[in-house]
Design a protein around this motif. Structure first.
Motif, PDB file in Angstrom:
ATOM      1  N   GLY A 270      29.901  39.741  45.831  1.00  0.00           N
ATOM      2  CA  GLY A 270      30.423  40.894  45.100  1.00  0.00           C
ATOM      3  C   GLY A 270      31.906  41.101  45.347  1.00  0.00           C
ATOM      4  O   GLY A 270      32.675  41.398  44.414  1.00  0.00           O
ATOM      5  N   LEU A 271      32.337  40.913  46.609  1.00  0.00           N
ATOM      6  CA  LEU A 271      33.760  41.058  46.934  1.00  0.00           C
ATOM      7  C   LEU A 271      34.601  39.978  46.269  1.00  0.00           C
ATOM      8  O   LEU A 271      35.707  40.256  45.789  1.00  0.00           O
ATOM      9  CB  LEU A 271      33.946  41.008  48.458  1.00  0.00           C
ATOM     10  CG  LEU A 271      33.529  42.258  49.232  1.00  0.00           C
ATOM     11  CD1 LEU A 271      33.632  42.012  50.738  1.00  0.00           C
ATOM     12  CD2 LEU A 271      34.365  43.467  48.829  1.00  0.00           C
ATOM     13  N   VAL A 272      34.091  38.747  46.240  1.00  0.00           N
ATOM     14  CA  VAL A 272      34.820  37.652  45.588  1.00  0.00           C
ATOM     15  C   VAL A 272      35.009  37.954  44.101  1.00  0.00           C
ATOM     16  O   VAL A 272      36.096  37.744  43.540  1.00  0.00           O
ATOM     17  CB  VAL A 272      34.072  36.316  45.782  1.00  0.00           C
ATOM     18  CG1 VAL A 272      34.645  35.244  44.855  1.00  0.00           C
ATOM     19  CG2 VAL A 272      34.181  35.853  47.228  1.00  0.00           C
ATOM     20  N   ILE A 273      33.959  38.462  43.456  1.00  0.00           N
ATOM     21  CA  ILE A 273      34.043  38.801  42.027  1.00  0.00           C
ATOM     22  C   ILE A 273      35.093  39.885  41.796  1.00  0.00           C
ATOM     23  O   ILE A 273      35.918  39.798  40.872  1.00  0.00           O
ATOM     24  CB  ILE A 273      32.661  39.261  41.510  1.00  0.00           C
ATOM     25  CG1 ILE A 273      31.687  38.084  41.483  1.00  0.00           C
ATOM     26  CG2 ILE A 273      32.787  39.881  40.118  1.00  0.00           C
ATOM     27  CD1 ILE A 273      30.248  38.493  41.245  1.00  0.00           C
ATOM     28  N   LEU A 274      35.082  40.915  42.640  1.00  0.00           N
ATOM     29  CA  LEU A 274      36.029  42.025  42.486  1.00  0.00           C
ATOM     30  C   LEU A 274      37.451  41.590  42.801  1.00  0.00           C
ATOM     31  O   LEU A 274      38.397  41.948  42.077  1.00  0.00           O
ATOM     32  CB  LEU A 274      35.610  43.185  43.397  1.00  0.00           C
ATOM     33  CG  LEU A 274      36.363  44.501  43.220  1.00  0.00           C
ATOM     34  CD1 LEU A 274      36.212  45.018  41.785  1.00  0.00           C
ATOM     35  CD2 LEU A 274      35.876  45.544  44.211  1.00  0.00           C
ATOM     36  N   ILE A 275      37.632  40.815  43.871  1.00  0.00           N
ATOM     37  CA  ILE A 275      38.970  40.337  44.256  1.00  0.00           C
ATOM     38  C   ILE A 275      39.535  39.408  43.185  1.00  0.00           C
ATOM     39  O   ILE A 275      40.724  39.472  42.850  1.00  0.00           O
ATOM     40  CB  ILE A 275      38.911  39.633  45.625  1.00  0.00           C
ATOM     41  CG1 ILE A 275      38.634  40.663  46.733  1.00  0.00           C
ATOM     42  CG2 ILE A 275      40.210  38.882  45.911  1.00  0.00           C
ATOM     43  CD1 ILE A 275      38.318  40.050  48.078  1.00  0.00           C
ATOM     44  N   ARG A 276      38.681  38.537  42.626  1.00  0.00           N
ATOM     45  CA  ARG A 276      39.131  37.651  41.547  1.00  0.00           C
ATOM     46  C   ARG A 276      39.659  38.465  40.371  1.00  0.00           C
ATOM     47  O   ARG A 276      40.744  38.188  39.836  1.00  0.00           O
ATOM     48  CB  ARG A 276      37.976  36.750  41.085  1.00  0.00           C
ATOM     49  CG  ARG A 276      38.349  35.809  39.967  1.00  0.00           C
ATOM     50  CD  ARG A 276      37.145  35.138  39.320  1.00  0.00           C
ATOM     51  NE  ARG A 276      36.359  36.059  38.504  1.00  0.00           N
ATOM     52  CZ  ARG A 276      35.408  35.677  37.645  1.00  0.00           C
ATOM     53  NH1 ARG A 276      35.122  34.388  37.519  1.00  0.00           N
ATOM     54  NH2 ARG A 276      34.749  36.565  36.943  1.00  0.00           N
ATOM     55  N   ALA A 277      38.881  39.490  39.972  1.00  0.00           N
ATOM     56  CA  ALA A 277      39.295  40.328  38.842  1.00  0.00           C
ATOM     57  C   ALA A 277      40.593  41.062  39.150  1.00  0.00           C
ATOM     58  O   ALA A 277      41.489  41.155  38.299  1.00  0.00           O
ATOM     59  CB  ALA A 277      38.183  41.325  38.508  1.00  0.00           C
ATOM     60  N   PHE A 278      40.719  41.565  40.371  1.00  0.00           N
ATOM     61  CA  PHE A 278      41.919  42.324  40.767  1.00  0.00           C
ATOM     62  C   PHE A 278      43.169  41.455  40.697  1.00  0.00           C
ATOM     63  O   PHE A 278      44.170  41.836  40.081  1.00  0.00           O
ATOM     64  CB  PHE A 278      41.718  42.874  42.185  1.00  0.00           C
ATOM     65  CG  PHE A 278      42.897  43.642  42.707  1.00  0.00           C
ATOM     66  CD1 PHE A 278      43.046  44.988  42.420  1.00  0.00           C
ATOM     67  CD2 PHE A 278      43.872  43.024  43.479  1.00  0.00           C
ATOM     68  CE1 PHE A 278      44.145  45.706  42.894  1.00  0.00           C
ATOM     69  CE2 PHE A 278      44.969  43.720  43.956  1.00  0.00           C
ATOM     70  CZ  PHE A 278      45.105  45.072  43.659  1.00  0.00           C
ATOM     71  N   PHE A 279      43.118  40.281  41.323  1.00  0.00           N
ATOM     72  CA  PHE A 279      44.311  39.455  41.417  1.00  0.00           C
ATOM     73  C   PHE A 279      44.662  38.750  40.104  1.00  0.00           C
ATOM     74  O   PHE A 279      45.809  38.326  39.914  1.00  0.00           O
ATOM     75  CB  PHE A 279      44.168  38.431  42.546  1.00  0.00           C
ATOM     76  CG  PHE A 279      44.415  39.012  43.902  1.00  0.00           C
ATOM     77  CD1 PHE A 279      45.695  39.336  44.305  1.00  0.00           C
ATOM     78  CD2 PHE A 279      43.364  39.280  44.763  1.00  0.00           C
ATOM     79  CE1 PHE A 279      45.942  39.892  45.550  1.00  0.00           C
ATOM     80  CE2 PHE A 279      43.593  39.840  46.017  1.00  0.00           C
ATOM     81  CZ  PHE A 279      44.879  40.150  46.413  1.00  0.00           C
TER      82      PHE A 279
END
Length: 315
Positions: free
Chosen positions: A147-156
């Protein structure tokens, strides 16, 4: 508002037109839009509440469903209040900073939703193709990290979109022919060359959707290979039923996303009103549709919803 050689480097505000060509029907369009937003908030909040309070639902599939519901609430809330204010009160001005914030949330959480769909496809693959090791492969720490990888990918990937907009010079035209601050709708107002902006925006969209859809398709191809080897028809039907909700919401999301993406780049012959209407539905319809599909097709959630309704009637 800064000015250099007649160009506005950063306008204090933009003007949203709503749905161009259908301004007279804004009040009528607002009724289903408002209904969809209310249903999205209520439906997704119910899903989140049920999964949080019912310990039997503390499983990977429902954790990912919680992520999807939370993403849907944020995504629909990022555009609906301002859109309804525009339709009802003609509040069409949006400050430059507010426009950037709305743009960030729209693109960041659209990307997040796509990533969650990919994660849910992986979960269905593991559950059907490797059921004995499902809880080991998708343990709670793994789910949190995914979940964090998905959110971090979207953020960056979204942050550069906002920085690219801040470096543009804008002319006197501040009219955004859209119902919300979409990246491509805003960059069209720039006086400067927007080739880099366009290329980056298209590249990010293609990479995110291409990567996620590839994993989703591969997951379901492998699922189908395994399911057709099941000896009994009942086992095959049960396996298909566990995937039916996921397939429905995926098709709704990606069909609307594909239409919106293609009309931005190639839909010059499509009326602008149809383009804006579909782009608005892309952010409102899936958040409303997802909890309905999962509520109807998922027995555990359906039973909990019916129990809540019966309890409230007794009171």
């Amino acid at each position: 508002m800064l000015s250099v050689n007649g160009s506005l480097i950063r306008p204090s505000a933009f003007i949203l037109t709503g749905i161009p060509g259908l301004e007279a029907a804004h009040i009528w369009i607002s009724i289903p839009f408002c209904g969809m937003y209310i249903m999205a908030c209520i439906g997704n909040c119910i899903i989140l509440y049920i999964i949080k309070t019912e310990r039997s639902l503390h499983e990977p599939m429902y954790y990912f469903l919680s992520m999807l519901s939370l993403t849907d609430v944020v995504l629909s809330t990022s555009v609906s209040p301002k859109m309804l204010a525009l339709f009802w009160f003609h509040s069409n001005e949006i400050y430059f900073e507010s426009c950037l914030i709305q743009m960030f949330f729209v693109h960041c959480f659209s990307s997040t939703e796509s990533g969650v769909f990919m994660a849910m496809a992986i979960d269905r693959y593991v559950a059907i193709c490797n059921p004995l090791r499902h809880s080991i492969i998708l343990s709670n720490p793994v789910i949190v990290r995914l979940g964090l990888v998905i959110l971090i990918r979207a953020f960056f990937l979204t942050i550069p979109l906002c920085f690219l907009v801040t470096r543009l010079s804008f002319c006197s035209n501040k009219m955004i022919l859209f119902s919300y601050c979409g990246y491509f709708a805003v960059t069209k107002l720039a006086c400067a060359d927007t080739l880099i902006d366009t290329v980056y925006g298209l590249t990010v969209s293609i990479l995110i959707v291409g990567f996620d859809v590839t994993f989703i398709v591969l997951s379901y191809v492998m699922i189908l290979r395994v399911v057709f080897r099941f000896p009994s028809r009942a086992a095959r039907l049960k396996a298909f039923s566990t995937c039916s909700s996921h397939v429905c919401v995926i098709l709704t999301f990606y069909i609307l996303a594909l239409f919106t993406f293609l009309t931005h780049g190639f839909g010059h012959n499509i009326p602008l009103s149809a383009h804006v209407l579909m782009a608005s539905l892309y952010l409102l319809l899936p958040p409303m549709f997802n909890p309905i599909v999962y509520g109807v097709n998922t027995k555990q959630i359906r039973c909990q919803v019916l129990a809540m309704i019966r309890f409230n009637r007794r009171r």
